[in-house]
Design an enzyme around this catalytic site. Structure first.
Site, PDB file in Angstrom:
ATOM      1  N   ASN A   1     -15.610  22.122 -29.722  1.00 41.61           N
ATOM      2  CA  ASN A   1     -16.964  21.751 -29.294  1.00 41.61           C
ATOM      3  C   ASN A   1     -18.019  22.665 -29.898  1.00 41.61           C
ATOM      4  O   ASN A   1     -19.112  22.814 -29.353  1.00 41.61           O
ATOM      5  CB  ASN A   1     -17.062  21.761 -27.766  1.00 41.61           C
ATOM      6  CG  ASN A   1     -16.469  20.501 -27.160  1.00 41.61           C
ATOM      7  OD1 ASN A   1     -16.397  19.467 -27.813  1.00 41.61           O
ATOM      8  ND2 ASN A   1     -16.033  20.575 -25.920  1.00 41.61           N
TER       9      ASN A   1
ATOM     10  N   ASP B   1     -21.170  18.431 -27.015  1.00 43.32           N
ATOM     11  CA  ASP B   1     -20.385  17.752 -25.980  1.00 43.32           C
ATOM     12  C   ASP B   1     -20.461  18.460 -24.629  1.00 43.32           C
ATOM     13  O   ASP B   1     -19.547  19.185 -24.225  1.00 43.32           O
ATOM     14  CB  ASP B   1     -18.927  17.599 -26.416  1.00 43.32           C
ATOM     15  CG  ASP B   1     -18.168  16.627 -25.505  1.00 43.32           C
ATOM     16  OD1 ASP B   1     -18.792  16.083 -24.560  1.00 43.32           O
ATOM     17  OD2 ASP B   1     -16.969  16.410 -25.724  1.00 43.32           O
TER      18      ASP B   1
ATOM     19  N   ASP C   1     -16.708  23.333 -21.059  1.00 45.46           N
ATOM     20  CA  ASP C   1     -15.530  23.009 -21.877  1.00 45.46           C
ATOM     21  C   ASP C   1     -15.728  23.537 -23.292  1.00 45.46           C
ATOM     22  O   ASP C   1     -15.535  22.829 -24.272  1.00 45.46           O
ATOM     23  CB  ASP C   1     -15.321  21.489 -21.896  1.00 45.46           C
ATOM     24  CG  ASP C   1     -13.983  21.089 -22.505  1.00 45.46           C
ATOM     25  OD1 ASP C   1     -13.018  21.860 -22.387  1.00 45.46           O
ATOM     26  OD2 ASP C   1     -13.905  19.990 -23.105  1.00 45.46           O
TER      27      ASP C   1
END
Length: 328
Positions: free
Chosen positions: A204, A216, A199
């Protein structure tokens, strides 16, 4: 009064959980921006504050979370800029009442300007190293990207939730099979899967003291290397190909750039769009979601969502992004 498990996660319980590890909290607790899990900065007496992450009950098994932690520790040992969980008595995952939780060091910083080619090249280096490590082992418990099957599952979740206005359901039902057919053609079952961040959008990434951190890993999974690359791209086709060149220049220092996976980009983008709506519908019983996303059940969101899926259907039928021939 909500009966959602997170409604029981009071400041007192947060402190009790942290103190169960031997800390002494100083009662300074700040909730951080997180919807899937609950994350807090907790002050510790005579020590720097820590970040405490309470995993959403029922989402990941203990085995899944431990694989995330093991991956982070492995990357940290190889000196990649990640934020790994802290270990206490040789453990990184703990339980308190119905919650599994972990403690992380606090890392302040700011979002980087990733449109800069130097930043993209640096990101390419980190990703080349991450993927080299990622392909050295595999996950046993965490999920993998499955292409068309993921799209079908997301569509089923959306329709079963009952949150889509009735006047959009017919066009949505007719659009999904066409998208599934395209993904079956463009996302082959033989796609090579490695351990990924999963992701890696700009939110992030964290720039601190001139170091670019990848943060993350909650959605780390098995999938093609391109999954960690395409979300860093923006703009039109020519701009994206220039950005790919910068990323590839850094990536090639550690691993061959996966140019053969560029035809997967629009499939991966389609999955992200579909799964975002499915995620919101799946979490709607958590009171934090209606409060944070009040527009989700409105006509404007679903009109734009279906338009985005139609645009993806067209994009899947267009030639894939290409990387000009280069030698490093």
């Amino acid at each position: 009064m909500s009966n959602h498990p997170y409604s029981n996660l009071t400041p007192e319980r947060v402190m009790d959980a942290v103190e169960s590890l031997g800390f002494f909290c100083d009662a300074r607790i700040f909730a951080l921006n997180s919807y899937e899990n609950r994350v807090y900065q907790v002050g510790i007496e005579d020590q720097p504050p820590v970040i405490v992450k309470f995993y959403r009950p029922g989402r990941w098994s203990r085995a899944c979370i431990l694989e995330e932690h093991e991956f982070l520790l492995e990357l940290q040992q190889q000196e990649l800029p990640v934020v790994a969980p802290l270990e206490y008595q040789q453990q990184t995952l703990f339980s308190y009442d119905e919650f599994l939780f972990a403690v992380f060091p606090r890392k302040g910083g700011q979002a980087p300007e990733i449109s800069d080619e130097d930043e993209l090249e640096l990101l390419g280096r980190w990703l080349g190293r991450l993927h080299t490590i990622g392909e050295s082992k595999t996950f046993q418990a965490r999920p993998r990207i499955q292409g068309a099957a993921d799209l079908e599952q997301a569509a089923e979740q959306v329709l079963q939730s009952g949150l889509m206005p009735p006047d959009y359901q017919a066009v949505y039902r007719s659009l999904v099979p066409d998208l599934v057919t395209e993904l079956q053609q463009h996302y082959p079952a033989t796609t090579r899967n490695i351990r990924l961040h999963g992701d890696l959008h700009p939110g992030n990434l964290l720039l601190r003291d001139e170091t670019l951190f990848l943060v993350d890993f909650d959605d780390c999974l098995l999938g093609p290397a391109m999954q960690d690359i395409w979300m860093l791209l923006s703009g039109g086709r020519q701009e994206q190909q220039q950005q790919l060149m910068a990323i590839a220049e850094g990536y090639e220092m550690f691993r061959r750039f996966p140019a053969d996976e560029l035809p997967l980009v629009e499939s991966l983008r389609t999955l992200r769009i579909a799964r975002y709506a499915a995620w919101l519908s799946q979490r709607w019983q958590d009171p934090a979601f209606p409060a944070a996303f009040p527009w989700f059940t409105g006509h404007q969101f679903w009109s734009q969502h279906i338009l985005s899926l139609r645009e993806q259907l067209a994009a899947l039928r267009e030639p894939a992004l290409e990387l000009p021939t280069f030698n490093f």
